[in-house]
Scaffold this motif. Structure first.
Motif, PDB file in Angstrom:
ATOM      1  N   LYS A  32       0.989  -1.108   0.215  1.00 35.38           N
ATOM      2  CA  LYS A  32       0.175  -0.060  -0.082  1.00 35.38           C
ATOM      3  C   LYS A  32       1.012   1.418  -0.022  1.00 35.38           C
ATOM      4  O   LYS A  32       1.775   1.693   0.448  1.00 35.38           O
ATOM      5  CB  LYS A  32      -1.137  -0.228   1.408  1.00 35.38           C
ATOM      6  N   THR A  34       2.547   4.619   0.986  1.00 37.67           N
ATOM      7  CA  THR A  34       1.751   5.579   2.458  1.00 37.67           C
ATOM      8  C   THR A  34       3.547   6.681   2.705  1.00 37.67           C
ATOM      9  O   THR A  34       3.896   6.868   0.797  1.00 37.67           O
ATOM     10  CB  THR A  34       2.729   4.327   3.384  1.00 37.67           C
ATOM     11  N   ASP A 106      -3.678   1.432  -2.804  1.00 31.63           N
ATOM     12  CA  ASP A 106      -4.353  -0.201  -2.650  1.00 31.63           C
ATOM     13  C   ASP A 106      -4.632  -0.850  -4.023  1.00 31.63           C
ATOM     14  O   ASP A 106      -4.801  -1.116  -3.892  1.00 31.63           O
ATOM     15  CB  ASP A 106      -4.292  -0.533  -2.429  1.00 31.63           C
TER      16      ASP A 106
END
Length: 181
Positions: A32, A34, A106
């Motif tokens: 994901k 970040t 994502d």
């Protein structure tokens, strides 16, 4: 003697099984996006840029390599000085993105399974031409109809479109660019 043969046979079986497990291992899943994701070529936080992103996993690297654009991720695979032991190439599926400015954290697709719109009017987060990835052909065609460009597979993305400057890549996106009549 029979115990020694049995022991050697078992050790060989375990060693061979271990080698086969490593070869048959699934590629690492995407991570994901970040604030810790920093672009490999630009050195900037990916969350500060619009458009699709990329991440590449290589067996020789501990962490994924992040890219502020899908085009940069494709370029990584073409450049001779970059690792060639690539396990997975993930790009943002723009068909599942909230918007160009909010591509998602994502919604990844394996780049070699994606379709790309090249030569569109939209630019990457760094202001260059982009290879816009999609998991579904209908979404890619709808994007191309709205923003220009053409739909190609990963292997059909022209090398000169990916590795040229912004001025040169627009003409590379056209199938008949550079041909004289």
């Amino acid at each position: 003697m029979n115990r020694l043969v049995l022991a050697c046979t078992l050790v060989a079986a375990f060693v061979l099984t271990g080698c086969n497990d490593k070869q048959a291992a699934a590629p690492p899943p995407p991570i994901k996006l970040t604030a810790q994701a920093i672009g490999h070529y630009c050195g900037m936080n990916l969350l500060e840029h619009s458009g699709p992103k990329g991440q590449i996993f290589a067996a020789s690297l501990i962490e994924p390599v992040w890219f502020s654009s899908a085009r940069d991720a494709i370029a990584f695979t073409m450049l001779p000085d970059e690792p060639k032991d690539i396990q997975a190439i993930y790009v943002t599926d723009m068909g599942r993105a909230g918007s160009w400015d909010n591509p998602g954290a994502d919604n990844w697709i394996e780049a070699r399974k994606a379709l790309f719109v090249i030569g569109s009017r939209l630019k990457s987060g760094m202001g260059s031409d982009e290879a816009v990835p999609f998991s579904e052909r209908t979404a890619a065609e709808r994007f191309a109809a709205q923003h220009g460009g053409r739909v190609v597979s990963f292997s059909e993305v022209p090398r000169d479109y990916v590795l040229s400057s912004a001025d040169d890549s627009a003409s590379a996106a056209e199938p008949d660019a550079g041909k004289t009549n």
